[in-house]
Design a protein around this motif. Sequence first.
Motif, PDB file in Angstrom:
ATOM      1  N   ASN A  73       0.860  -1.205  -0.009  1.00 30.68           N
ATOM      2  CA  ASN A  73      -0.220   0.067   0.095  1.00 30.68           C
ATOM      3  C   ASN A  73       0.862   1.139   0.078  1.00 30.68           C
ATOM      4  O   ASN A  73       1.823   1.426   0.615  1.00 30.68           O
ATOM      5  N   ARG A  74       0.407   2.092  -0.997  1.00 28.86           N
ATOM      6  CA  ARG A  74       1.281   3.526  -1.142  1.00 28.86           C
ATOM      7  C   ARG A  74       2.640   3.426  -1.649  1.00 28.86           C
ATOM      8  O   ARG A  74       3.587   4.124  -1.366  1.00 28.86           O
ATOM      9  N   ARG A  75       2.836   2.304  -2.271  1.00 21.57           N
ATOM     10  CA  ARG A  75       4.015   1.988  -3.289  1.00 21.57           C
ATOM     11  C   ARG A  75       4.358   3.168  -3.946  1.00 21.57           C
ATOM     12  O   ARG A  75       5.531   3.376  -4.291  1.00 21.57           O
ATOM     13  N   ALA A  76       3.284   3.882  -4.536  1.00 20.33           N
ATOM     14  CA  ALA A  76       3.658   4.806  -5.558  1.00 20.33           C
ATOM     15  C   ALA A  76       4.419   5.906  -5.066  1.00 20.33           C
ATOM     16  O   ALA A  76       5.213   6.674  -5.648  1.00 20.33           O
ATOM     17  N   ASP A  77       4.480   6.214  -3.530  1.00 24.00           N
ATOM     18  CA  ASP A  77       5.124   7.378  -3.083  1.00 24.00           C
ATOM     19  C   ASP A  77       6.497   6.947  -3.108  1.00 24.00           C
ATOM     20  O   ASP A  77       7.585   7.885  -3.127  1.00 24.00           O
ATOM     21  N   LEU A  78       6.969   5.695  -2.952  1.00 23.79           N
ATOM     22  CA  LEU A  78       8.461   5.103  -2.779  1.00 23.79           C
ATOM     23  C   LEU A  78       8.803   5.200  -4.276  1.00 23.79           C
ATOM     24  O   LEU A  78       9.985   5.234  -4.354  1.00 23.79           O
ATOM     25  N   GLN A  79       7.825   4.925  -5.455  1.00 22.88           N
ATOM     26  CA  GLN A  79       8.470   4.911  -6.659  1.00 22.88           C
ATOM     27  C   GLN A  79       9.175   6.267  -7.027  1.00 22.88           C
ATOM     28  O   GLN A  79       9.864   6.385  -7.867  1.00 22.88           O
ATOM     29  N   VAL A  80       8.382   7.469  -6.465  1.00 17.44           N
ATOM     30  CA  VAL A  80       8.962   8.770  -6.852  1.00 17.44           C
ATOM     31  C   VAL A  80      10.236   8.792  -6.156  1.00 17.44           C
ATOM     32  O   VAL A  80      11.042   9.386  -7.035  1.00 17.44           O
ATOM     33  N   VAL A  81      10.763   8.117  -5.420  1.00 16.09           N
ATOM     34  CA  VAL A  81      12.209   8.124  -4.698  1.00 16.09           C
ATOM     35  C   VAL A  81      13.097   7.490  -5.554  1.00 16.09           C
ATOM     36  O   VAL A  81      14.087   7.846  -6.074  1.00 16.09           O
ATOM     37  N   GLY A  82      12.677   6.285  -6.284  1.00 15.68           N
ATOM     38  CA  GLY A  82      13.585   5.561  -6.871  1.00 15.68           C
ATOM     39  C   GLY A  82      12.511   4.211  -7.344  1.00 15.68           C
ATOM     40  O   GLY A  82      11.662   3.813  -6.938  1.00 15.68           O
ATOM     41  N   CYS A  83      13.206   3.592  -8.182  1.00 14.74           N
ATOM     42  CA  CYS A  83      12.365   2.259  -8.894  1.00 14.74           C
ATOM     43  C   CYS A  83      12.201   1.244  -7.918  1.00 14.74           C
ATOM     44  O   CYS A  83      13.082   0.807  -7.162  1.00 14.74           O
ATOM     45  N   THR A  84      10.895   0.700  -7.769  1.00 20.21           N
ATOM     46  CA  THR A  84      10.532  -0.239  -6.970  1.00 20.21           C
ATOM     47  C   THR A  84       9.971  -1.378  -7.869  1.00 20.21           C
ATOM     48  O   THR A  84       9.321  -1.140  -8.987  1.00 20.21           O
ATOM     49  N   SER A  85       9.879  -2.599  -7.142  1.00 21.43           N
ATOM     50  CA  SER A  85       9.022  -3.683  -7.991  1.00 21.43           C
ATOM     51  C   SER A  85       7.611  -3.678  -7.489  1.00 21.43           C
ATOM     52  O   SER A  85       7.400  -3.327  -6.473  1.00 21.43           O
ATOM     53  N   GLY A  86       6.891  -4.495  -8.231  1.00 25.14           N
ATOM     54  CA  GLY A  86       5.425  -4.468  -8.107  1.00 25.14           C
ATOM     55  C   GLY A  86       4.439  -3.326  -8.324  1.00 25.14           C
ATOM     56  O   GLY A  86       4.896  -2.518  -9.006  1.00 25.14           O
ATOM     57  N   ASP A  87       3.260  -3.286  -8.446  1.00 25.68           N
ATOM     58  CA  ASP A  87       2.114  -2.720  -8.629  1.00 25.68           C
ATOM     59  C   ASP A  87       2.278  -1.282  -7.995  1.00 25.68           C
ATOM     60  O   ASP A  87       2.506  -1.360  -6.697  1.00 25.68           O
ATOM     61  N   HIS A  88       2.012  -0.071  -8.553  1.00 24.70           N
ATOM     62  CA  HIS A  88       2.152   1.204  -7.958  1.00 24.70           C
ATOM     63  C   HIS A  88       0.873   1.680  -7.309  1.00 24.70           C
ATOM     64  O   HIS A  88       0.093   2.702  -7.833  1.00 24.70           O
ATOM     65  N   PRO A 117       7.637   8.748   9.831  1.00 31.03           N
ATOM     66  CA  PRO A 117       8.907   9.256   9.243  1.00 31.03           C
ATOM     67  C   PRO A 117       8.167  10.598   8.443  1.00 31.03           C
ATOM     68  O   PRO A 117       7.284  10.384   7.615  1.00 31.03           O
ATOM     69  N   ALA A 118       9.149  11.573   8.227  1.00 30.93           N
ATOM     70  CA  ALA A 118       8.670  12.657   7.179  1.00 30.93           C
ATOM     71  C   ALA A 118       8.602  12.271   5.668  1.00 30.93           C
ATOM     72  O   ALA A 118       7.887  12.910   4.946  1.00 30.93           O
ATOM     73  N   LEU A 119       9.724  11.695   5.318  1.00 23.97           N
ATOM     74  CA  LEU A 119      10.021  11.550   4.044  1.00 23.97           C
ATOM     75  C   LEU A 119      10.032  10.034   3.545  1.00 23.97           C
ATOM     76  O   LEU A 119      10.342   9.123   4.086  1.00 23.97           O
ATOM     77  N   ALA A 120       9.510  10.064   2.419  1.00 27.79           N
ATOM     78  CA  ALA A 120       9.465   8.619   1.842  1.00 27.79           C
ATOM     79  C   ALA A 120      10.939   8.089   1.614  1.00 27.79           C
ATOM     80  O   ALA A 120      11.159   7.004   1.692  1.00 27.79           O
ATOM     81  N   ASP A 121      11.939   9.251   1.417  1.00 32.64           N
ATOM     82  CA  ASP A 121      13.173   8.659   1.354  1.00 32.64           C
ATOM     83  C   ASP A 121      13.588   7.920   2.409  1.00 32.64           C
ATOM     84  O   ASP A 121      14.549   6.871   2.312  1.00 32.64           O
ATOM     85  N   ASP A 122      13.106   7.982   3.476  1.00 28.33           N
ATOM     86  CA  ASP A 122      13.425   7.497   4.780  1.00 28.33           C
ATOM     87  C   ASP A 122      12.952   6.018   5.044  1.00 28.33           C
ATOM     88  O   ASP A 122      13.607   4.962   5.759  1.00 28.33           O
ATOM     89  N   VAL A 123      12.049   5.536   4.175  1.00 25.29           N
ATOM     90  CA  VAL A 123      11.895   4.176   4.289  1.00 25.29           C
ATOM     91  C   VAL A 123      11.580   3.308   3.041  1.00 25.29           C
ATOM     92  O   VAL A 123      11.115   2.275   2.699  1.00 25.29           O
ATOM     93  N   TRP A 124      12.413   4.105   1.721  1.00 32.55           N
ATOM     94  CA  TRP A 124      12.508   3.532   0.530  1.00 32.55           C
ATOM     95  C   TRP A 124      13.138   2.117   0.775  1.00 32.55           C
ATOM     96  O   TRP A 124      13.989   1.867   1.377  1.00 32.55           O
ATOM     97  N   ASN A 125      12.542   1.178   0.138  1.00 33.76           N
ATOM     98  CA  ASN A 125      13.212  -0.065  -0.136  1.00 33.76           C
ATOM     99  C   ASN A 125      12.783  -0.628  -1.748  1.00 33.76           C
ATOM    100  O   ASN A 125      11.851  -0.315  -2.046  1.00 33.76           O
ATOM    101  N   PHE A 126      13.591  -1.463  -2.330  1.00 36.55           N
ATOM    102  CA  PHE A 126      13.428  -1.902  -3.852  1.00 36.55           C
ATOM    103  C   PHE A 126      12.021  -2.632  -4.090  1.00 36.55           C
ATOM    104  O   PHE A 126      11.589  -2.644  -4.953  1.00 36.55           O
ATOM    105  N   LYS A 127      11.604  -3.159  -2.755  1.00 38.18           N
ATOM    106  CA  LYS A 127      10.395  -3.969  -3.150  1.00 38.18           C
ATOM    107  C   LYS A 127       9.119  -3.006  -2.729  1.00 38.18           C
ATOM    108  O   LYS A 127       7.958  -3.520  -3.259  1.00 38.18           O
TER     109      LYS A 127
END
Length: 364
Positions: free
Chosen positions: A92-107, A339-349
């Motif tokens: 859920n909310r993977r689209a927010d992490l996709q803005v930081v860097g490429c992730t796998s799975g549906d956005h 956490p304030a920023l998606a950068d703080d919780v980004w992971n490639f999955k």
Amino acid sequence: MSAPLSPDHALIAHSTQPLNAEPPLHRLRANFRTQVADFYIRSHGDMPHLDPATHRVRVAGRVARPLDLSLGDLQAGSAPKNVMAVLQCAGNRRADLQVVGCTSGDHWAPGAIGHAEWTGAALADVLHAAGVSETDGLHVAFEGADVAENEGAEDAPYGVSIPLAKAMSGDVLLAWAMNGEPLAREHGAPLRVVVPGFAGVRSTKWIRDIRVQDRPSDAFQQAHDYLLFPPDMRAATQDPIRGVTIDEMPLNAAICEPAPGSSLPEGSTTIRGYAIATDRAIARVDVSVDGGRQWRQATIEDHGGARWSWTFWHATLDLLTGEHELVVRAWDAAGQTQPALADDVWNFKGYLSAAWHRVRVVVL
């Protein structure tokens, strides 16, 4: 590209083979108990067609009396139990992490979540009937009737597990109904597992096999897929040993209204959304209209406070002409926040996206 499933269906599909879809956020926020038509769909392969009259569920492993149960057996075995609970995809909310860097799975946007009343047999009662050995360190493995499409591995029956202690907690169900109606095919008919408080991946649909064993499931979803990896790891270098099993979901909140990119009139605007804290209460929700520099406390709506439910909130604020970044953050009963920023919780999955949720709007 996401697209509506059909003209008469509210969900927005991220993929159709397998089917993965979520509701528009204003529909998600329309009812505290999510309507079936507005409940997200997460599939790992083709959805099986199972006959409720002939489908069986096997219970085996570390039990004294292995069982082979029909839907009728489960319904007749004891009084049905109702549990109000959220199910939420780990992505859920993977689209927010996709803005930081490429992730796998549906956005996924923040709509890969839903709240329903589930009806079924308590898994603890079924395991007791099977003479389960309640030994520390045991696990309960689930296998569905669906064949999962496993990235980088052979397709295989969907499988996961949960600790036996969770399985025996009383609120984990073998569910046959959702919001008072028999399960729809896309939600696991005729029987599914519902594991409140855990990521939706643990709530196996189309359940056919339950096994008590001394280790977690070795199925792909458990052993390789639904793991939280460190930020330095990528798909080419992933190592399951360094991954953390995703069970409980983090504190999270999202803005459902207004929608991203909305054009709003100057003046009073009501912002609405949800917050969720797994097994803790939501103590406070803060909303900002300037990207998080200044905050106002939102109103938490009273819907009874069931243990596994979510929390609805709203805030009415004045907006001046111009662009605004609306932001929400929640606090739980332990005083923890996001956490304030998606950068703080980004992971490639792209799992466990739980930073402040941000929505940009324009006021005319």
